[in-house]
Design a protein around this motif. Structure first.
Motif, PDB file in Angstrom:
ATOM      1  N   ASP A 206       1.095  -0.832   0.158  1.00 47.33           N
ATOM      2  CA  ASP A 206      -0.020  -0.038  -0.002  1.00 47.33           C
ATOM      3  C   ASP A 206       0.890   1.483  -0.117  1.00 47.33           C
ATOM      4  O   ASP A 206       1.881   1.236   0.904  1.00 47.33           O
ATOM      5  CB  ASP A 206      -0.514  -0.445   0.962  1.00 47.33           C
ATOM      6  CG  ASP A 206      -1.866   1.208   1.074  1.00 47.33           C
ATOM      7  OD1 ASP A 206      -2.920   0.727   0.252  1.00 47.33           O
ATOM      8  OD2 ASP A 206      -1.374   2.560   1.596  1.00 47.33           O
ATOM      9  N   ASP A 207       0.434   2.340  -0.567  1.00 49.97           N
ATOM     10  CA  ASP A 207       0.980   3.336  -1.181  1.00 49.97           C
ATOM     11  C   ASP A 207       1.202   4.452   0.705  1.00 49.97           C
ATOM     12  O   ASP A 207       2.465   4.779   0.771  1.00 49.97           O
ATOM     13  CB  ASP A 207       0.833   4.566  -1.700  1.00 49.97           C
ATOM     14  CG  ASP A 207       0.523   3.819  -3.761  1.00 49.97           C
ATOM     15  OD1 ASP A 207      -0.026   3.258  -3.456  1.00 49.97           O
ATOM     16  OD2 ASP A 207       0.411   4.834  -4.280  1.00 49.97           O
ATOM     17  N   SER A 211       4.777   4.826   1.552  1.00 48.81           N
ATOM     18  CA  SER A 211       5.517   6.642   2.282  1.00 48.81           C
ATOM     19  C   SER A 211       6.124   6.174   3.780  1.00 48.81           C
ATOM     20  O   SER A 211       7.106   6.826   3.920  1.00 48.81           O
ATOM     21  CB  SER A 211       4.514   7.092   2.485  1.00 48.81           C
ATOM     22  OG  SER A 211       3.149   7.217   2.806  1.00 48.81           O
ATOM     23  N   PHE A 229       9.172   3.757  -2.887  1.00 45.73           N
ATOM     24  CA  PHE A 229       8.246   4.312  -3.108  1.00 45.73           C
ATOM     25  C   PHE A 229       8.363   5.388  -4.492  1.00 45.73           C
ATOM     26  O   PHE A 229       7.624   5.464  -4.861  1.00 45.73           O
ATOM     27  CB  PHE A 229       7.883   5.490  -1.546  1.00 45.73           C
ATOM     28  CG  PHE A 229       7.412   6.973  -0.790  1.00 45.73           C
ATOM     29  CD1 PHE A 229       6.438   5.858  -2.020  1.00 45.73           C
ATOM     30  CD2 PHE A 229       7.268   7.543  -1.406  1.00 45.73           C
ATOM     31  CE1 PHE A 229       4.955   6.885  -1.507  1.00 45.73           C
ATOM     32  CE2 PHE A 229       6.892   8.727  -0.562  1.00 45.73           C
ATOM     33  CZ  PHE A 229       5.555   8.310  -1.176  1.00 45.73           C
ATOM     34  N   ARG A 232       6.624   3.790  -6.993  1.00 41.43           N
ATOM     35  CA  ARG A 232       5.146   4.168  -7.010  1.00 41.43           C
ATOM     36  C   ARG A 232       4.389   4.917  -7.557  1.00 41.43           C
ATOM     37  O   ARG A 232       3.999   5.479  -8.067  1.00 41.43           O
ATOM     38  CB  ARG A 232       4.657   3.465  -5.260  1.00 41.43           C
ATOM     39  CG  ARG A 232       3.288   3.721  -5.539  1.00 41.43           C
ATOM     40  CD  ARG A 232       2.656   2.193  -6.179  1.00 41.43           C
ATOM     41  NE  ARG A 232       3.160   1.402  -5.596  1.00 41.43           N
ATOM     42  CZ  ARG A 232       2.676  -0.056  -4.924  1.00 41.43           C
ATOM     43  NH1 ARG A 232       2.279   1.081  -4.390  1.00 41.43           N
ATOM     44  NH2 ARG A 232       2.552  -1.298  -4.722  1.00 41.43           N
ATOM     45  N   ARG A 236       2.074   6.300 -10.293  1.00 41.18           N
ATOM     46  CA  ARG A 236       1.814   7.374  -9.948  1.00 41.18           C
ATOM     47  C   ARG A 236       1.375   8.331 -11.113  1.00 41.18           C
ATOM     48  O   ARG A 236      -0.243   9.321 -11.428  1.00 41.18           O
ATOM     49  CB  ARG A 236       0.969   8.177  -8.634  1.00 41.18           C
ATOM     50  CG  ARG A 236       0.312   6.342  -7.672  1.00 41.18           C
ATOM     51  CD  ARG A 236      -0.007   5.668  -7.886  1.00 41.18           C
ATOM     52  NE  ARG A 236      -0.497   4.594  -6.849  1.00 41.18           N
ATOM     53  CZ  ARG A 236      -1.094   4.182  -6.744  1.00 41.18           C
ATOM     54  NH1 ARG A 236      -1.739   3.932  -7.820  1.00 41.18           N
ATOM     55  NH2 ARG A 236      -1.026   3.192  -6.115  1.00 41.18           N
ATOM     56  N   HIS A 244      -3.679   9.658  -4.885  1.00 37.13           N
ATOM     57  CA  HIS A 244      -2.921   9.276  -3.821  1.00 37.13           C
ATOM     58  C   HIS A 244      -1.712  10.517  -4.279  1.00 37.13           C
ATOM     59  O   HIS A 244      -0.778  10.489  -3.767  1.00 37.13           O
ATOM     60  CB  HIS A 244      -1.829   8.403  -4.442  1.00 37.13           C
ATOM     61  CG  HIS A 244      -2.486   6.567  -4.399  1.00 37.13           C
ATOM     62  ND1 HIS A 244      -3.452   6.401  -5.550  1.00 37.13           N
ATOM     63  CD2 HIS A 244      -2.360   5.985  -3.706  1.00 37.13           C
ATOM     64  CE1 HIS A 244      -3.600   5.312  -4.871  1.00 37.13           C
ATOM     65  NE2 HIS A 244      -3.375   4.717  -3.947  1.00 37.13           N
ATOM     66  N   ASP A 247       0.378  10.654  -0.910  1.00 37.69           N
ATOM     67  CA  ASP A 247       1.316  10.834  -0.854  1.00 37.69           C
ATOM     68  C   ASP A 247       2.095  10.620  -1.484  1.00 37.69           C
ATOM     69  O   ASP A 247       3.796  11.103  -1.798  1.00 37.69           O
ATOM     70  CB  ASP A 247       0.937   8.995  -1.238  1.00 37.69           C
ATOM     71  CG  ASP A 247       0.423   8.031   0.118  1.00 37.69           C
ATOM     72  OD1 ASP A 247       0.359   8.276   1.094  1.00 37.69           O
ATOM     73  OD2 ASP A 247      -0.805   7.433  -0.265  1.00 37.69           O
ATOM     74  N   TYR A 251       5.929  12.630  -0.386  1.00 35.75           N
ATOM     75  CA  TYR A 251       7.155  11.690  -0.942  1.00 35.75           C
ATOM     76  C   TYR A 251       8.640  13.512  -0.813  1.00 35.75           C
ATOM     77  O   TYR A 251       9.216  13.508  -0.661  1.00 35.75           O
ATOM     78  CB  TYR A 251       7.112  11.391  -2.193  1.00 35.75           C
ATOM     79  CG  TYR A 251       8.153  10.790  -3.235  1.00 35.75           C
ATOM     80  CD1 TYR A 251       8.785   9.851  -2.859  1.00 35.75           C
ATOM     81  CD2 TYR A 251       8.688  11.490  -4.341  1.00 35.75           C
ATOM     82  CE1 TYR A 251      10.231   9.080  -3.517  1.00 35.75           C
ATOM     83  CE2 TYR A 251      10.198  11.776  -5.090  1.00 35.75           C
ATOM     84  CZ  TYR A 251      10.649  10.614  -4.449  1.00 35.75           C
ATOM     85  OH  TYR A 251      11.688   9.780  -4.971  1.00 35.75           O
TER      86      TYR A 251
END
Length: 288
Positions: A206-207, A211, A229, A232, A236, A244, A247, A251
């Motif tokens: 899961d994001d 994170s 991450f 990901r 995204r 998202h 998240d 980042y």
């Protein structure tokens, strides 16, 4: 998702040929609304919950609480309070009170809300691994976290991790909050060890958990979770996955700082979600 796709049409109604009882249909709408909520598709989530309430003449406590939470996430405080009030005569007083307190806390009345929650929960000696007890502990812990009382926030969550209960058994929201509390306490190694075990055994990384792992790892010489991450995040962005945005903002605030990108994604997230955590992300991005 596979279950939902089997029984639901594109217009968020149960397929006419689906041989499901009313109770099963209500549960299906509820589960689908939780998926939509996690994806920040709050309008669709509320539509699904309205369908569930239409099927269920009496108030279904889980459905009503989720509806209030979805409205809360959109900053619709008065609507959320009204939804909480719909539980009068249908749910326990502690449930109704906690539902209302969660709204007042999001309105900024933190100290008053915290005092009300601690009074409510002081009458409950133990907490089991039920969705209701997990929810109650998350509310009071989150308020403590917002107040800067990190040790208190940790103590409340620990009440749900006694008698053999572990984070592996908890809902994602509980695990994410636990990680945020640990990060606030600068317990980075605890986050890395505990969440890594959960993520590595999960079917999908899961994001939100990725994170937190990446953020914790920035305090070490390792780069494993930051690299995952980053991949990901790139995925995204390539998909223009606005749901998202929170998240992505994390980042660019905590992992790979970029004031411009952080503000961009925190602003997009704020357009969708209006919880205190979303406001904090926007304020941090602005301050970079």
């Amino acid at each position: 998702n596979a279950l939902v796709n089997t029984f639901m049409s594109d217009d968020l109604t149960v397929n006419q040929d689906a041989t499901l009882s009313k109770a099963q249909q209500v549960e299906l709408y509820y589960l689908w609304a939780r998926v939509l909520q996690h994806q920040h598709q709050f309008n669709l989530a509320e539509q699904a919950l309205n369908q569930a309430q239409h099927l269920h003449q009496k108030q279904n406590t889980n459905v009503t609480l989720l509806k209030a939470n979805v409205q809360l996430a959109q900053g619709e405080f008065n609507k959320a309070k009204s939804t909480c009030a719909e539980l009068l005569g249908e749910a326990q007083l502690v449930t109704i009170a906690a539902c209302t307190v969660e709204v007042t806390a999001q309105q900024g009345q933190l100290l008053e809300s915290y005092q009300q929650m601690t009074t409510l929960l002081s009458r409950q000696p133990t907490f089991s691994n039920t969705s209701m007890d997990n929810w109650l502990l998350q509310i009071v812990s989150d308020i403590a976290l917002q107040l800067g009382s990190f040790e208190e926030a940790q103590k409340w969550l620990e009440k749900g991790l006694t008698e053999g209960q572990s984070l592996h058994q908890k809902p994602l929201s509980f695990v994410v909050l636990w990680a945020d509390v640990q990060l606030a306490l600068e317990q980075h190694q605890a986050v890395l060890v505990t969440l890594a075990d959960i993520v590595n055994t999960a079917e999908f990384k899961d994001d939100a958990l990725l994170s937190r792992l990446a953020i914790a790892e920035t305090n070490t010489s390792q780069t494993h979770w930051q690299s995952l991450f980053k991949q990901r995040v790139e995925l995204r962005i390539a998909r223009n996955d606005l749901y998202h945005a929170a998240d992505l903002a994390r980042y660019y605030i905590y992992v790979q700082p970029s004031a411009q990108e952080a503000f961009r994604w925190a602003s997009i997230n704020w357009q969708q979600a209006k919880l205190s955590d979303d406001k904090m992300l926007l304020e941090k991005a602005k301050a970079m």
